[in-house]
Design a protein around this motif. Structure first.
Motif, PDB file in Angstrom:
ATOM      1  N   VAL A 243      37.403  -9.718 104.581  1.00  0.00           N
ATOM      2  CA  VAL A 243      38.338 -10.351 103.619  1.00  0.00           C
ATOM      3  C   VAL A 243      39.132  -8.892 103.134  1.00  0.00           C
ATOM      4  O   VAL A 243      38.672  -8.088 102.438  1.00  0.00           O
ATOM      5  N   ARG A 244      40.462  -8.923 103.703  1.00  0.00           N
ATOM      6  CA  ARG A 244      41.536  -7.738 103.381  1.00  0.00           C
ATOM      7  C   ARG A 244      41.526  -7.419 101.842  1.00  0.00           C
ATOM      8  O   ARG A 244      41.339  -6.228 101.736  1.00  0.00           O
ATOM      9  N   GLU A 245      41.665  -8.353 101.035  1.00  0.00           N
ATOM     10  CA  GLU A 245      41.909  -8.085  99.650  1.00  0.00           C
ATOM     11  C   GLU A 245      40.399  -7.431  98.928  1.00  0.00           C
ATOM     12  O   GLU A 245      40.610  -6.345  98.161  1.00  0.00           O
ATOM     13  N   VAL A 246      39.553  -7.949  99.539  1.00  0.00           N
ATOM     14  CA  VAL A 246      38.260  -7.371  98.957  1.00  0.00           C
ATOM     15  C   VAL A 246      37.978  -5.745  99.467  1.00  0.00           C
ATOM     16  O   VAL A 246      37.563  -4.939  98.660  1.00  0.00           O
ATOM     17  N   GLU A 247      38.282  -5.528 100.628  1.00  0.00           N
ATOM     18  CA  GLU A 247      38.175  -4.350 101.187  1.00  0.00           C
ATOM     19  C   GLU A 247      38.849  -3.250 100.697  1.00  0.00           C
ATOM     20  O   GLU A 247      38.619  -2.266 100.708  1.00  0.00           O
ATOM     21  N   LEU A 248      40.089  -3.665 100.172  1.00  0.00           N
ATOM     22  CA  LEU A 248      41.178  -2.696  99.715  1.00  0.00           C
ATOM     23  C   LEU A 248      41.016  -2.360  98.208  1.00  0.00           C
ATOM     24  O   LEU A 248      41.672  -1.595  97.600  1.00  0.00           O
ATOM     25  N   GLN A 249      39.891  -3.005  97.625  1.00  0.00           N
ATOM     26  CA  GLN A 249      39.608  -2.772  96.197  1.00  0.00           C
ATOM     27  C   GLN A 249      39.041  -1.316  96.031  1.00  0.00           C
ATOM     28  O   GLN A 249      38.522  -0.829  96.753  1.00  0.00           O
ATOM     29  N   ASP A 250      39.785  -0.890  95.112  1.00  0.00           N
ATOM     30  CA  ASP A 250      39.592   0.920  94.908  1.00  0.00           C
ATOM     31  C   ASP A 250      38.053   1.270  94.863  1.00  0.00           C
ATOM     32  O   ASP A 250      37.597   2.178  95.694  1.00  0.00           O
ATOM     33  N   ASP A 251      37.151   0.409  94.354  1.00  0.00           N
ATOM     34  CA  ASP A 251      35.695   0.938  94.142  1.00  0.00           C
ATOM     35  C   ASP A 251      35.056   0.771  95.371  1.00  0.00           C
ATOM     36  O   ASP A 251      34.102   1.419  95.716  1.00  0.00           O
ATOM     37  N   ARG A 252      35.394  -0.222  96.325  1.00  0.00           N
ATOM     38  CA  ARG A 252      35.074  -0.519  97.452  1.00  0.00           C
ATOM     39  C   ARG A 252      35.283   0.637  98.502  1.00  0.00           C
ATOM     40  O   ARG A 252      34.511   1.188  99.553  1.00  0.00           O
ATOM     41  N   VAL A 253      36.704   0.955  98.480  1.00  0.00           N
ATOM     42  CA  VAL A 253      37.259   1.949  99.140  1.00  0.00           C
ATOM     43  C   VAL A 253      36.571   3.152  98.944  1.00  0.00           C
ATOM     44  O   VAL A 253      35.921   4.130  99.653  1.00  0.00           O
ATOM     45  N   ARG A 254      36.445   3.632  97.471  1.00  0.00           N
ATOM     46  CA  ARG A 254      35.719   4.845  97.019  1.00  0.00           C
ATOM     47  C   ARG A 254      34.244   4.776  97.344  1.00  0.00           C
ATOM     48  O   ARG A 254      33.931   5.899  97.725  1.00  0.00           O
ATOM     49  N   ALA A 255      33.679   3.743  97.420  1.00  0.00           N
ATOM     50  CA  ALA A 255      32.308   3.766  97.731  1.00  0.00           C
ATOM     51  C   ALA A 255      31.919   4.452  99.196  1.00  0.00           C
ATOM     52  O   ALA A 255      31.264   5.181  99.581  1.00  0.00           O
ATOM     53  N   ARG A 256      33.139   3.697 100.424  1.00  0.00           N
ATOM     54  CA  ARG A 256      32.803   4.237 101.584  1.00  0.00           C
ATOM     55  C   ARG A 256      33.122   5.890 101.741  1.00  0.00           C
ATOM     56  O   ARG A 256      32.560   6.640 102.259  1.00  0.00           O
ATOM     57  N   VAL A 257      34.354   6.150 101.009  1.00  0.00           N
ATOM     58  CA  VAL A 257      35.052   7.571 101.012  1.00  0.00           C
ATOM     59  C   VAL A 257      33.664   8.462 100.589  1.00  0.00           C
ATOM     60  O   VAL A 257      33.444   9.749 101.125  1.00  0.00           O
ATOM     61  N   ASP A 258      33.070   8.166  99.564  1.00  0.00           N
ATOM     62  CA  ASP A 258      32.072   9.051  98.720  1.00  0.00           C
ATOM     63  C   ASP A 258      31.044   9.367  99.936  1.00  0.00           C
ATOM     64  O   ASP A 258      30.629  10.404 100.155  1.00  0.00           O
ATOM     65  N   ALA A 259      30.621   8.430 100.406  1.00  0.00           N
ATOM     66  CA  ALA A 259      29.345   8.265 101.345  1.00  0.00           C
ATOM     67  C   ALA A 259      29.734   9.249 102.537  1.00  0.00           C
ATOM     68  O   ALA A 259      28.950  10.104 102.936  1.00  0.00           O
ATOM     69  N   MET A 260      31.026   9.105 103.165  1.00  0.00           N
ATOM     70  CA  MET A 260      31.427   9.879 104.138  1.00  0.00           C
ATOM     71  C   MET A 260      31.567  11.400 103.739  1.00  0.00           C
ATOM     72  O   MET A 260      31.008  12.300 104.433  1.00  0.00           O
ATOM     73  N   LEU A 261      32.177  11.576 102.664  1.00  0.00           N
ATOM     74  CA  LEU A 261      32.448  12.927 102.361  1.00  0.00           C
ATOM     75  C   LEU A 261      31.354  13.924 101.821  1.00  0.00           C
ATOM     76  O   LEU A 261      31.201  15.031 102.041  1.00  0.00           O
ATOM     77  N   SER A 262      30.505  12.926 101.492  1.00  0.00           N
ATOM     78  CA  SER A 262      29.070  13.674 101.014  1.00  0.00           C
ATOM     79  C   SER A 262      27.984  13.686 102.113  1.00  0.00           C
ATOM     80  O   SER A 262      26.755  14.334 101.983  1.00  0.00           O
ATOM     81  N   SER A 263      28.434  13.187 103.165  1.00  0.00           N
ATOM     82  CA  SER A 263      27.517  13.235 104.377  1.00  0.00           C
ATOM     83  C   SER A 263      26.670  14.561 104.964  1.00  0.00           C
ATOM     84  O   SER A 263      25.626  14.376 105.355  1.00  0.00           O
ATOM     85  N   GLN A 264      27.641  15.325 104.734  1.00  0.00           N
ATOM     86  CA  GLN A 264      27.156  16.732 105.577  1.00  0.00           C
ATOM     87  C   GLN A 264      26.397  17.521 104.389  1.00  0.00           C
ATOM     88  O   GLN A 264      25.592  18.335 104.481  1.00  0.00           O
ATOM     89  N   THR A 265      26.907  17.477 102.974  1.00  0.00           N
ATOM     90  CA  THR A 265      26.427  18.422 101.963  1.00  0.00           C
ATOM     91  C   THR A 265      25.804  17.600 100.810  1.00  0.00           C
ATOM     92  O   THR A 265      25.344  18.318 100.067  1.00  0.00           O
ATOM     93  N   GLY A 266      25.853  16.279 100.819  1.00  0.00           N
ATOM     94  CA  GLY A 266      25.041  15.789  99.891  1.00  0.00           C
ATOM     95  C   GLY A 266      25.890  15.591  98.401  1.00  0.00           C
ATOM     96  O   GLY A 266      25.298  14.794  97.622  1.00  0.00           O
ATOM     97  N   GLU A 267      27.156  16.315  98.420  1.00  0.00           N
ATOM     98  CA  GLU A 267      27.827  16.177  97.481  1.00  0.00           C
ATOM     99  C   GLU A 267      29.148  15.641  97.395  1.00  0.00           C
ATOM    100  O   GLU A 267      29.769  15.828  98.365  1.00  0.00           O
ATOM    101  N   VAL A 268      29.746  14.774  96.654  1.00  0.00           N
ATOM    102  CA  VAL A 268      31.006  14.339  96.657  1.00  0.00           C
ATOM    103  C   VAL A 268      32.265  15.232  95.980  1.00  0.00           C
ATOM    104  O   VAL A 268      31.819  15.187  94.733  1.00  0.00           O
ATOM    105  N   PRO A 269      33.023  15.564  96.992  1.00  0.00           N
ATOM    106  CA  PRO A 269      33.969  16.376  96.069  1.00  0.00           C
ATOM    107  C   PRO A 269      34.904  15.576  95.220  1.00  0.00           C
ATOM    108  O   PRO A 269      34.850  14.508  95.519  1.00  0.00           O
ATOM    109  N   ALA A 270      35.585  16.361  94.388  1.00  0.00           N
ATOM    110  CA  ALA A 270      36.671  15.382  93.749  1.00  0.00           C
ATOM    111  C   ALA A 270      37.756  15.192  94.593  1.00  0.00           C
ATOM    112  O   ALA A 270      38.198  16.046  95.351  1.00  0.00           O
TER     113      ALA A 270
END
Ligand SMILES: Cc1cc2nc3c(=O)[nH]c(=O)nc-3n(C[C@H](O)[C@H](O)[C@H](O)COP(=O)(O)OP(=O)(O)OC[C@H]3O[C@@H](n4cnc5c(N)ncnc54)[C@H](O)[C@@H]3O)c2cc1C
Lengths: 63, 547
Positions: B268-295
């Motif tokens: 569902v497009r609208e759901v996937e585009l919600q900021d917190d959902r996008v951020r959850a994915r991005v956080d997981a990716m960016l922290s995948s190598q170092t364990g920390e979420v950069p700003a």
């Protein structure tokens, strides 16, 4: 060099045994995956796309 | 006449205001122009710049005043940069763009392998740069403004939306909406560079052939000043939560990173585009190598679907389709804008010769033949990438996973891993008008291929070619042909010799205005060279039986 479809294995029974034994203890999914990896390794060893495609045709024709 | 009534409302926010609406005299009377381009995207702008530099008058109509915010394309390939360089537009792109060389490929939790893209020794441009599309368009407009100041007959009309079209045998008539109301204009040749949704294509009732992929891709551009490596990271089956079948992380200028999640078909497009959902994915990716979420900040998010298809015919009488209006590919391999820019350069010199009466209609037909062939190659490549990333059958998933399992351990399997194949120019192999190939030379420079670069004196070989036909002679072959530009390289550098001569002592190359190699000979005569030019331009002698 055309695809060899005449006997070419020096020890047919031994070769067959190797193929079967490699699947010992594997379930269906693991066996399928092993076969796929084996095909890729052999395809790379052959290298020649013409031979590969002849082999694929031969395999399909016999099924 | 059709008019929207609601004249020229913007569909998107602009990144740059490059060509604001201004009223022109044409709006009071219907004027006929030799060439009208609809659409000021990368393709329309390249075409206009190339035509104008050649002296053929061109009017560009665009319904906005500049490129939209948020970048679609981010990878611009060497061939595109070479073209932009020839047109005098590459410098700001190279200044701003990011060159990357290291890529990493991950499967689940683990890294499978990494690779380093080495630039070809002696080439001016790298394999490609990362640059936001609005900067590309800005650089093109800058070059257009410079050419205009020097007298080039280019006109860009922003805030001009085409709303109606009538196609006749020898011209097309357009209805255009502007903030001052509608007007009409006519074109001997009309080039539709109006993008994937091409209103002109719809007005002509034309469709597409090909495949539509149901996958949805979530694009998130994030800005972070953290010290993150300038590399391309690609995951098959990313381990982070809800991240889909594949994911990509790629650096852009201005501390912006392109992140791409392949979400599959059932979303569902609208759901996937919600900021917190996008951020959850991005956080997981960016922290995948170092364990920390950069700003980081979310700069732009969007969900796309991709298709691999093209129009059956790129030419319909006086109307030509170029870029996304004519063909679409999935983004893996960066073939959209890159191939569209090549459409533009293929068409520009041909239109120029025909408008000036120096070549006949068959030359224009070759635009379709050559670029449809190129589109098929691009579609093939991008369909293969898409199929590798999202296997559509059990067997294809089995082999895909087998390749990934092998690639971590054995080098042989790495070339089979397909996360997008780099856009390279197609070779117009065995196409009508090319040849002869009377030289047993390197494959890389066979007729049909784009002329490669190499060091020449203190500069580069491509710079020494003209915008017209060039006879390039090397080593012991030396031949000048009346009426054609001639470049002789007596003692080629090692790179140039390897690319153009191989072991031979000399060779003659004939190069087209778009820098594709037309023919080559070990040795030849001026008449044979002129015959090849005549054949390529659909001139007299074209039908004469060959000896
Ligand atoms: C997420 C994403 C990533 C991508 N990544 C890459 C990449 O890395 N490399 C790459 O090469 N390509 C990439 N692409 C593809 C690339 O963005 C397109 O191929 C490119 O924009 C096509 O250029 P164009 O000039 O044909 O059309 P467009 O850029 O779509 O331009 C069309 C223009 O026509 C105008 N227009 C439309 N209708 C009218 C009308 N009725 N009257 C007047 N004007 C009109 C529009 O306003 C617009 O300015 C990507 C695409 C997406 C979506």
């Amino acid at each position: 060099m055309p695809l060899k479809l005449d006997p070419n294995l020096s020890d047919p029974d031994g070769a067959y045994d190797l193929l079967i034994a490699a699947h010992d203890g594997l379930d269906k999914a693991q066996s399928d995956a092993l076969n796929a990896r084996l095909i890729l390794i052999l395809a790379n060893h052959i290298g020649d796309l013409d031979i590969l495609s002849e082999a694929l045709q031969a395999a399909r024709a016999a099924g | 006449m059709t008019s929207t009534g609601n004249a020229v409302q913007a569909n998107y926010d602009l990144a740059f205001d490059l060509y604001p609406y201004a009223r022109v005299a044409d709006q009071d009377a219907c004027v006929r122009h030799p060439v009208v381009v609809v659409g000021g995207g990368p393709v329309g702008l390249t075409l206009a710049l190339d035509l104008g530099r050649r002296g053929t008058p061109v009017v560009v109509l665009d319904d906005h005043a500049g490129p939209g915010q948020g970048s679609k394309a981010i990878c611009f390939a060497k061939r595109t940069l070479d073209i932009a360089h020839r047109l005098g537009a590459a410098a700001p792109m190279m200044d701003k763009g990011i060159v990357w060389s290291r890529g990493r490929v991950f499967h689940g939790d683990g890294q499978l392998f990494q690779f380093d893209l080495q630039p070809e020794p002696g080439d001016r441009h790298p394999a490609f740069i990362n640059l936001q599309q609005p900067y590309f368009e800005q650089a093109m407009v800058k070059a257009i403004r410079r050419e205009q100041a020097a007298g080039a007959p280019i006109e860009i009309r922003g805030g001009n939306r085409v709303t109606g079209l009538e196609v006749r045998d020898d011209h097309a008539r357009l209805e255009v909406d502007t903030p001052d109301g509608p007007y009409s204009l006519e074109a001997d040749y009309l080039i539709a560079c109006d993008g994937a949704r091409s209103p002109l294509r719809k007005m002509m009732g034309l469709g597409f052939d090909g495949r539509v992929f149901e996958d949805n891709f979530l694009i998130a551009d994030v800005r972070m000043s953290a010290d993150f490596p300038t590399e391309r990271w690609f995951w098959f089956q990313p381990p982070f939560k809800d991240s889909g079948q594949s994911a990509l992380l790629h650096k852009q200028p201005d501390d912006v990173w392109r992140i791409d999640f392949q979400l599959g078909s059932d979303i569902v497009r609208e759901v996937e585009l919600q900021d917190d959902r996008v951020r959850a994915r991005v956080d997981a990716m960016l922290s995948s190598q170092t364990g920390e979420v950069p700003a980081y900040d979310l700069v732009w998010t969007s969900i796309y679907r991709f298709q691999c298809r093209r129009m059956r015919q790129f030419r319909h009488g006086p109307v030509f389709f170029a870029g996304d209006s004519a063909h679409q590919v999935s983004p893996f391999g960066a073939r959209g804008a890159n191939s569209g820019v090549q459409d533009a350069e293929n068409l520009a010199w041909k239109l120029d010769l025909v408008v000036k009466g120096k070549a006949g209609q068959p030359l224009l037909d070759s635009y379709h033949t050559e670029r449809a062939f190129a589109a098929d190659e691009n579609i093939l490549n991008s369909s293969r990438s898409t199929d590798f990333m999202t296997p559509k059958t059990d067997a294809s998933r089995l082999f895909r996973d087998a390749v990934l399992d092998l690639a971590g351990r054995y080098a042989f399997a790495r070339p089979l891993v397909n996360s997008g194949r780099l856009s390279v120019p197609c070779v117009y192999e065995a196409h009508h008008g090319f040849g002869p190939d009377d030289f047993d030379g390197p494959v890389k420079t066979r007729p049909g291929s784009a002329c490669c670069d190499g060091p020449l004196g203190n500069g580069f070989l491509l710079d020494a070619l003209t915008d017209g036909f060039t006879v390039l002679t090397l080593g012991q072959a030396n031949l000048s042909v009346p009426g054609l530009a001639h470049l002789h390289i007596e003692r080629p550098t090692a790179e140039v010799a390897a690319r153009f001569l191989g072991d031979a002592p000399g060779a003659v190359y004939l190069i087209r205005p778009d820098h594709h190699i037309l023919a080559r000979w070990a040795e030849t005569t001026p008449d044979a060279v002129l015959a090849a030019v005549a054949r390529a331009t659909g001139q007299e002698g074209f039908h004469a039986p060959e000896a």
